[in-house]
Design a protein around this motif. Structure first.
Motif, short mmCIF file in Angstrom:
data_model
loop_
_atom_site.label_atom_id
_atom_site.label_comp_id
_atom_site.label_asym_id
_atom_site.label_seq_id
_atom_site.Cartn_x
_atom_site.Cartn_y
_atom_site.Cartn_z
N ASP A 169 0.78 -1.24 0.00
CA ASP A 169 0.00 0.00 0.00
C ASP A 169 0.81 1.29 0.00
O ASP A 169 0.50 2.23 -0.72
N PHE A 170 1.84 1.37 0.83
CA PHE A 170 2.55 2.63 1.02
C PHE A 170 3.85 2.70 0.21
O PHE A 170 4.58 3.68 0.30
N ALA A 171 4.13 1.66 -0.56
CA ALA A 171 5.38 1.60 -1.32
C ALA A 171 5.40 2.64 -2.44
O ALA A 171 4.37 3.04 -2.97
N LYS A 172 6.62 3.08 -2.77
CA LYS A 172 6.82 4.03 -3.85
C LYS A 172 7.82 3.45 -4.84
O LYS A 172 8.86 2.89 -4.44
N ASP A 173 7.51 3.58 -6.13
CA ASP A 173 8.33 2.96 -7.17
C ASP A 173 9.79 3.40 -7.10
O ASP A 173 10.71 2.60 -7.28
N ASP A 174 10.01 4.70 -6.85
CA ASP A 174 11.39 5.19 -6.85
C ASP A 174 12.18 4.62 -5.68
O ASP A 174 13.41 4.48 -5.75
N GLU A 175 11.49 4.27 -4.60
CA GLU A 175 12.16 3.65 -3.46
C GLU A 175 12.39 2.16 -3.70
O GLU A 175 13.48 1.63 -3.45
N LEU A 176 11.37 1.48 -4.22
CA LEU A 176 11.49 0.06 -4.48
C LEU A 176 12.57 -0.25 -5.51
O LEU A 176 13.19 -1.33 -5.47
N SER A 177 12.82 0.69 -6.40
CA SER A 177 13.84 0.48 -7.44
C SER A 177 15.23 0.29 -6.84
O SER A 177 16.14 -0.21 -7.51
N GLN A 178 15.39 0.70 -5.59
CA GLN A 178 16.70 0.58 -4.93
C GLN A 178 16.87 -0.74 -4.17
O GLN A 178 17.94 -1.01 -3.64
N ALA A 179 15.81 -1.55 -4.14
CA ALA A 179 15.88 -2.85 -3.45
C ALA A 179 16.58 -3.88 -4.34
O ALA A 179 16.65 -3.74 -5.56
N ASP A 180 17.09 -4.93 -3.71
CA ASP A 180 17.70 -6.02 -4.47
C ASP A 180 16.65 -6.85 -5.18
O ASP A 180 16.86 -7.31 -6.30
N LEU A 181 15.50 -7.01 -4.50
CA LEU A 181 14.39 -7.78 -5.05
C LEU A 181 13.09 -7.10 -4.63
O LEU A 181 13.04 -6.44 -3.60
N VAL A 182 12.04 -7.28 -5.42
CA VAL A 182 10.73 -6.71 -5.08
C VAL A 182 9.68 -7.81 -5.18
O VAL A 182 9.66 -8.60 -6.13
N ILE A 183 8.81 -7.87 -4.16
CA ILE A 183 7.72 -8.86 -4.16
C ILE A 183 6.37 -8.15 -4.10
O ILE A 183 6.26 -7.03 -3.61
N ASP A 184 5.35 -8.83 -4.61
CA ASP A 184 3.98 -8.31 -4.56
C ASP A 184 3.13 -9.06 -3.54
O ASP A 184 2.02 -8.65 -3.24
N ASP A 185 3.67 -10.17 -3.03
CA ASP A 185 2.98 -11.00 -2.04
C ASP A 185 4.03 -11.67 -1.17
O ASP A 185 5.07 -12.12 -1.67
N LEU A 186 3.78 -11.74 0.12
CA LEU A 186 4.76 -12.33 1.03
C LEU A 186 5.07 -13.79 0.70
O LEU A 186 6.16 -14.28 1.00
N ASN A 187 4.13 -14.48 0.07
CA ASN A 187 4.36 -15.88 -0.28
C ASN A 187 5.52 -16.06 -1.26
O ASN A 187 6.08 -17.15 -1.37
N GLU A 188 5.88 -15.00 -1.98
CA GLU A 188 7.01 -15.08 -2.90
C GLU A 188 8.32 -15.35 -2.16
O GLU A 188 9.30 -15.82 -2.76
N LEU A 189 8.34 -15.07 -0.87
CA LEU A 189 9.54 -15.34 -0.07
C LEU A 189 9.85 -16.83 -0.01
O LEU A 189 10.99 -17.24 0.25
N LYS A 190 8.85 -17.67 -0.25
CA LYS A 190 9.07 -19.12 -0.20
C LYS A 190 10.08 -19.57 -1.25
O LYS A 190 10.82 -20.53 -1.02
N THR A 191 10.10 -18.90 -2.37
CA THR A 191 11.07 -19.26 -3.41
C THR A 191 12.35 -18.44 -3.30
O THR A 191 13.41 -18.90 -3.71
N ILE A 192 12.25 -17.25 -2.72
CA ILE A 192 13.40 -16.35 -2.64
C ILE A 192 14.37 -16.74 -1.54
O ILE A 192 15.58 -16.86 -1.75
N LEU A 193 13.86 -16.94 -0.33
CA LEU A 193 14.74 -17.14 0.83
C LEU A 193 15.64 -18.38 0.71
O LEU A 193 16.83 -18.29 1.04
N PRO A 194 15.15 -19.52 0.25
CA PRO A 194 16.05 -20.67 0.12
C PRO A 194 17.21 -20.40 -0.84
O PRO A 194 18.33 -20.87 -0.61
N LYS A 195 16.97 -19.62 -1.88
CA LYS A 195 18.02 -19.29 -2.83
C LYS A 195 19.07 -18.36 -2.22
O LYS A 195 20.24 -18.39 -2.58
#
Length: 213
Positions: free
Chosen positions: A182-208
């Motif tokens: 809800d409160f995210a901003k594109d210009d801020e997210l662009s500085q992240a290493d990875l971006v998710i739209d749902d917390l469930n995406e962490l299931k594939t990200i964290l093991p890697k």
């Protein structure tokens, strides 16, 4: 916590409206409630919030307003008007099952955070919740550093929706995972290493990432 685990927007507007109605009753506010301005700065420590929303009020008045706002937030949480984001408890369970520890680092006040943790039983998964109140600098990078030091953490990830979360990760050599919520901003997210739209995406990200702390 806010905007990543807890859907703050569900109680934000009603709590802010309650607060500014209170100010109007004291003849200390005479225009509309600045909900849009608050949304723009959501995620900064509350003292800075009131500096922005009440620039012409005294420090004492800001502190009184802050205390009243906190009361309203807590009452609305206890009344069940808030909600966690989808899949919070599911992803927490997954993380714990994979031998990772979970810590909450928030710009929210301690009492507010404790209310959410208690209401949703987050202590079942979360090792400890940290408030910006515990850090003199009111800097989330310093708050995250204090967690790493306390628990002797050497690798991990910071999952959050705002630039302060991303900066906290990078300042401490952690992976920055941005939440496009809800409160995210594109210009801020662009500085992240990875971006998710749902917390469930962490299931594939964290093991890697081979994150163990």
């Amino acid at each position: 916590m806010d905007g990543t685990l807890f859907q703050t927007n569900k109680i934000l507007e009603i709590s802010l409206e309650d607060t500014f109605n209170h100010l109007r009753s004291l003849n200390k506010w005479d225009t509309v409630t600045p909900i849009d301005k608050y949304r723009q700065i959501m995620g900064v420590p509350l003292p800075k919030v009131w500096e922005t929303l009440l620039p012409y009020h005294s420090i004492e008045e800001r502190e009184q307003t802050d205390a009243y706002f906190l009361e309203r937030l807590i009452e609305n949480i206890r009344d069940g008007k808030g909600a966690l984001y989808p899949n919070v408890k599911e992803i927490f369970t997954f993380i714990k099952e994979h031998n990772c520890s979970i810590y909450i680092a928030s710009n929210g006040l301690s009492q507010y955070l404790k209310t959410i943790v208690y209401y949703y039983n987050l202590d079942n998964w979360v090792t400890e919740t940290f408030s910006i109140q515990q850090i003199d600098s009111l800097n989330k990078s310093d708050l995250v550093r204090s967690i790493l030091d306390k628990y002797e953490i050497t690798n991990g990830a910071v999952v959050g929706d705002r630039l302060s979360d991303i900066n906290a990760a990078k300042a401490n050599g952690l992976v920055a995972i941005g939440c496009n919520f809800d409160f995210a901003k594109d210009d801020e997210l662009s500085q992240a290493d990875l971006v998710i739209d749902d917390l469930n995406e962490l299931k594939t990200i964290l093991p890697k990432l081979k994150v163990h702390n």
